[in-house]
Design a protein around this motif. Structure first.
Motif, PDB file in Angstrom:
ATOM      1  N   ARG A  22      -5.851   1.510   6.595  1.00 41.88           N
ATOM      2  CA  ARG A  22      -6.991   0.638   6.904  1.00 41.88           C
ATOM      3  C   ARG A  22      -6.955  -0.626   6.050  1.00 41.88           C
ATOM      4  NH1 ARG A  22      -9.910   5.501   6.818  1.00 41.88           N
ATOM      5  NH2 ARG A  22      -9.601   6.118   8.958  1.00 41.88           N
ATOM      6  N   LYS A  23      -6.546  -0.463   4.811  1.00 45.43           N
ATOM      7  CA  LYS A  23      -6.429  -1.628   3.925  1.00 45.43           C
ATOM      8  C   LYS A  23      -5.414  -2.627   4.506  1.00 45.43           C
ATOM      9  CE  LYS A  23      -7.293  -3.656  -0.019  1.00 45.43           C
ATOM     10  NZ  LYS A  23      -8.596  -4.287  -0.139  1.00 45.43           N
ATOM     11  N   GLU A  79      -6.832  -4.845   7.273  1.00 46.62           N
ATOM     12  CA  GLU A  79      -7.869  -5.829   6.989  1.00 46.62           C
ATOM     13  C   GLU A  79      -7.400  -7.231   7.335  1.00 46.62           C
ATOM     14  OE1 GLU A  79      -9.149  -5.339   2.958  1.00 46.62           O
ATOM     15  OE2 GLU A  79     -10.256  -3.505   3.440  1.00 46.62           O
ATOM     16  N   LEU A 138      -3.442  -0.463  -3.640  1.00 43.56           N
ATOM     17  CA  LEU A 138      -4.719  -0.049  -4.192  1.00 43.56           C
ATOM     18  C   LEU A 138      -4.666   1.416  -4.562  1.00 43.56           C
ATOM     19  CD1 LEU A 138      -7.429   0.429  -1.427  1.00 43.56           C
ATOM     20  CD2 LEU A 138      -4.993   0.698  -1.083  1.00 43.56           C
ATOM     21  N   HIS A 191     -17.503   3.059   2.457  1.00 42.86           N
ATOM     22  CA  HIS A 191     -16.236   2.878   3.169  1.00 42.86           C
ATOM     23  C   HIS A 191     -16.427   2.222   4.534  1.00 42.86           C
ATOM     24  CE1 HIS A 191     -14.227   5.164   0.164  1.00 42.86           C
ATOM     25  NE2 HIS A 191     -14.819   6.296   0.470  1.00 42.86           N
ATOM     26  N   ARG A 248     -14.316  -0.758   5.769  1.00 40.63           N
ATOM     27  CA  ARG A 248     -12.910  -0.478   6.078  1.00 40.63           C
ATOM     28  C   ARG A 248     -12.744   0.090   7.482  1.00 40.63           C
ATOM     29  NH1 ARG A 248     -11.287   1.006   0.551  1.00 40.63           N
ATOM     30  NH2 ARG A 248     -10.585  -1.001  -0.261  1.00 40.63           N
ATOM     31  N   HIS A 286      -6.742   5.700   4.443  1.00 38.52           N
ATOM     32  CA  HIS A 286      -7.439   4.613   3.743  1.00 38.52           C
ATOM     33  C   HIS A 286      -6.502   3.468   3.403  1.00 38.52           C
ATOM     34  CE1 HIS A 286     -11.694   5.668   3.151  1.00 38.52           C
ATOM     35  NE2 HIS A 286     -11.234   6.849   3.541  1.00 38.52           N
ATOM     36  N   ARG A 287      -5.290   3.790   3.050  1.00 36.88           N
ATOM     37  CA  ARG A 287      -4.337   2.718   2.745  1.00 36.88           C
ATOM     38  C   ARG A 287      -3.947   1.951   4.004  1.00 36.88           C
ATOM     39  NH1 ARG A 287      -0.559   5.240  -2.062  1.00 36.88           N
ATOM     40  NH2 ARG A 287      -2.322   5.588  -3.449  1.00 36.88           N
ATOM     41  N   VAL A 319       0.814  -1.213   0.000  1.00 39.57           N
ATOM     42  CA  VAL A 319       0.000   0.000   0.000  1.00 39.57           C
ATOM     43  C   VAL A 319       0.857   1.277   0.000  1.00 39.57           C
ATOM     44  CG1 VAL A 319      -1.978  -1.098   1.133  1.00 39.57           C
ATOM     45  CG2 VAL A 319      -0.260   0.033   2.527  1.00 39.57           C
ATOM     46  N   LYS A 338      -1.560  -5.638  -1.149  1.00 41.82           N
ATOM     47  CA  LYS A 338      -2.803  -4.874  -1.018  1.00 41.82           C
ATOM     48  C   LYS A 338      -2.721  -3.512  -1.688  1.00 41.82           C
ATOM     49  CE  LYS A 338      -4.437  -6.922   3.230  1.00 41.82           C
ATOM     50  NZ  LYS A 338      -4.373  -6.825   4.663  1.00 41.82           N
ATOM     51  N   SER A 359     -13.279  -2.658   9.930  1.00 45.23           N
ATOM     52  CA  SER A 359     -12.086  -3.523   9.977  1.00 45.23           C
ATOM     53  C   SER A 359     -10.972  -2.883  10.806  1.00 45.23           C
ATOM     54  CB  SER A 359     -11.563  -3.800   8.566  1.00 45.23           C
ATOM     55  OG  SER A 359     -12.530  -4.492   7.813  1.00 45.23           O
ATOM     56  N   GLU A 360     -10.901  -1.553  10.759  1.00 51.53           N
ATOM     57  CA  GLU A 360      -9.890  -0.857  11.556  1.00 51.53           C
ATOM     58  C   GLU A 360     -10.136  -1.081  13.051  1.00 51.53           C
ATOM     59  OE1 GLU A 360      -9.784   3.469  10.994  1.00 51.53           O
ATOM     60  OE2 GLU A 360      -9.064   3.653  13.061  1.00 51.53           O
TER      61      GLU A 360
END
Ligand SMILES: [Zn+2]
Length: 307
Positions: free
Chosen positions: A119-120, A123, A299, A261, A264, A116-117, A70, A297, A267-268
């Motif tokens: 959080r990815k 996951e 993205l 969103h 995500r 956001h990255r 990421v 991951k 998941s955080e």
């Protein structure tokens, strides 16, 4: 005590890269082109090479620790990335892009992409069902915000709200899902794929739970509809405690989370709960565990919503 942020990997991009290499490559550098793992891959140190460039001894291709992660192709210095990961991992209720923008001195847009990255990276990657070996799993749903296109002023019922369904194994981990509805069918499908068949399930007496059928070693319910909240060891207090932390974070820290969103963000909160201090995980280890999740991951996506 010195601030965590005084550590070299938070202050210096080269130290940050070396730190990331230790986390990502415990058995030697991994070539992302051919998959070869070897301590004999070598670093290209010439003036002409950028920092942290490696060459694969097998396929002869070049790579860095951020290829396929990421962090790939980011202009942000790696030590700033590591600081951001640290903040999101050590703040109990998360950290907003606005706060990160002010704290790190990056633009709001950059902070938004970074959160956001990260959080990815947080996951979950485990697909092993929870509650195996006779564990106790509490399951429940909660509601947050308004579904896209739904009437914001609808009264009564939850059909217009986003639903989140969580399973928590007592003394262990949580898994949460942004679900389209909370029918018995939807919840049963998740329970069957995420919960071990020898687990002991506890829920409230919502109609959807009474229709689950035999999917676990046992299934006990507390009669919330009759004002019963605890009967011996039968209760859903653990999952409700998780929901209260989740909602305080979603409302208090993040304010407006778009439906697209929501998974995500959920998941955080799962990630922090699953790496919590009570399970023996320190702030530093939690950051390391998030960093382990950066690979595979990569993205790119457009900014669609503030936050
Ligand atoms: Zn290779």
């Amino acid at each position: 005590m010195a601030s965590h942020l005084n550590q070299p990997h938070f202050q210096n991009p080269v130290k940050a890269r070396e730190y990331l290499e230790r986390i990502q490559w415990p058995n030697g550098p991994v070539c992302p082109h051919c998959g070869s793992v070897s301590k004999e891959h070598y670093e290209l140190n010439g003036e002409a090479h950028r920092d942290g460039l490696w060459k694969c001894k097998d396929c002869r291709e070049q790579f860095t620790v951020t290829v396929g992660t990421v962090f790939e192709r980011s202009k942000i210095a790696l030590n700033i990335w590591l600081q951001a990961v640290h903040f999101l991992c050590s703040s109990k209720k998360g950290m907003s892009s606005h706060q990160l923008h002010r704290t790190l001195g990056v633009t709001y847009k950059t902070a938004w992409f970074m959160t956001h990255r990260i959080r990815k990276a947080m996951e979950a990657r485990s697909f092993v069902p929870i509650g195996g070996g006779g564990g106790t799993v509490e399951a429940d749903e909660t509601f947050f915000g308004t579904k896209p296109g739904a009437n914001k002023h609808a009264r009564g019922g939850y059909a217009h709200k986003n639903a989140i369904f969580s399973l928590v194994e007592r003394g262990a981990k949580v898994r949460s899902f942004h679900v389209p509805n909370v029918t018995a069918n939807t919840l049963k499908t998740i329970l069957q794929s995420q919960m071990a068949t020898d687990a002991h399930l506890m829920t409230d007496d919502g109609r959807q739970y009474l229709k689950l059928g035999p999917i676990s070693a046992s299934h006990e319910t507390v009669a919330h509809t009759k004002g019963e909240y605890v009967r011996g060891n039968v209760h859903t207090n653990t999952v409700e405690g998780f929901f209260s932390l989740l909602k305080r974070g979603l409302i208090g820290t993040y304010h407006h989370v778009g439906s697209q969103h929501l998974q995500r963000y959920v998941s955080e909160f799962d990630f922090r709960y699953n790496n919590r201090t009570a399970l023996g995980v320190t702030d530093a280890q939690r950051t390391d565990n998030a960093l382990k999740g950066i690979s595979g991951k990569r993205l790119t996506y457009r900014r669609t919503h503030a936050q």
